[in-house]
Design an enzyme around this catalytic site. Sequence first.
Site, PDB file in Angstrom:
ATOM      1  N   HIS A 310       0.851  -1.194   0.000  1.00 19.68           N
ATOM      2  CA  HIS A 310       0.000   0.000   0.000  1.00 19.68           C
ATOM      3  C   HIS A 310       0.880   1.235   0.000  1.00 19.68           C
ATOM      4  CE1 HIS A 310      -3.075   2.915   1.274  1.00 19.68           C
ATOM      5  NE2 HIS A 310      -3.964   2.033   0.855  1.00 19.68           N
ATOM      6  N   ASP A 371      -7.826  -4.085  -0.887  1.00 11.59           N
ATOM      7  CA  ASP A 371      -8.360  -4.230  -2.244  1.00 11.59           C
ATOM      8  C   ASP A 371      -8.318  -5.689  -2.703  1.00 11.59           C
ATOM      9  OD1 ASP A 371      -8.758  -1.390  -2.693  1.00 11.59           O
ATOM     10  OD2 ASP A 371      -6.578  -1.236  -2.770  1.00 11.59           O
TER      11      ASP A 371
END
Length: 436
Positions: A310, A371
């Site tokens: 991330h 995600d």
Amino acid sequence: MPTKDTVTLIDNRTGKEIELDLLKPTSGPMTIDISSLYKELGYFTYDPGFMATASCWSNITYLDGGKGVLEYRGYPIEQLAEESTFLETCYLLLNGELPNKNELAEFEGSINKHCMLHEQLKTFYSGFRRDAHPMATMVGVVGALSAFYHDDEDVHDESDRMDAAHRLIAKMPTMAAWSYRYAMGMPFVQPRNDLGYSENFLHMMFSMPSEEYKVDPIMAKALDVILILHADHEQNASTSTVRLAGSSQANPFAVLSAGIASLWGPAHGGANEAVIQMLTDINESGRPLSEFIDRAKDKEDRFRLMGFGHRVYKNYDPRAKIIREICHEMLENNPVSDPKHQALLDTAMELEKIALEDDYFKSRNLYPNVDFYSGIIFLGMGIPLNMFTVLFALGRTVGWVSQWNEMMGDPKAKIGRPRQLYTGEATRDYKGIDKR
């Protein structure tokens, strides 16, 4: 507001000294107030991507990427995902405190009251092509709401702002579900006040008037948790867009439409869609998964594994820890009937196992992120790929309106006007076309 100290800045070119305020937040790094830098020294600052720039103050969300911390109004995301509901979390983000029973009931009643769409808005959908991406539809329909509620759009009136916030939170599931059903040629389903927020959305998405539809409680719970995890995430691209658009005093529906457009980008809200596309490409290639793992480790190869690591979280994404449990629970209790979908889920689980055990991934903190798991959950629910980002927008709506409301209530807020480092041609004289 943050407490203050000062820091002295010396211009080595001129020897001039100035004092800048050093702001101490409740949590996070000390911040230098450079707003007087241009006036005092004639300098701008250069910060591509605004990675070291605080564009505003906010009481809403705190995250620490290095430590893997995410908090809404001081409450750890782990506790909210475990104990709260999405609508209770919405109340918290909007109002600053968790509601009591009466406050929550009143808030839920307000959301139920506003969840239906104006009948004339139905005709707006027919202006889109049948194959229009649902996010394109959402950008248009959300912006069009300003044509129906223009009498209640005084952005300087706190009551009007809260009414707009309730309307947007309430109507977003209906607009999202209708975007899907229009593209599929299915009749619109009206919202039901006897269902919870997530249950209502799933019912509007998948029910048919020809037969009874019962919402799976595991799926409803999984969606509710996903919405909580996506409700706000500090000053990301779409939230910054909402604040920048709102700083011009544009109406809230236009402002949210701008946020949705920003979220649509694959580098932002489209990341979970990219995860499923990656899994599809891997399966359709016919090559072993190990080959793609090796490619991901090769610095010379442009291939990247989507859904790992991330930009902000340099440790483990705290949302991924929560959603991983939900993901595995749902897959264990809800077998997928579509063989292609099952093959994608099998590849995803194998990929997750490798990433959590492989030293290469662990040493670089390339863990599966939110995600990765949300894409798998949506696939397991039967949510089509082009609706993934729409569901992201559904969860993020409350964060957007909370950030917008906070900014509009700030007496020191100004219209956004970033500066630039000009690298074009120096001043030059115009020449007539016959001399060029």
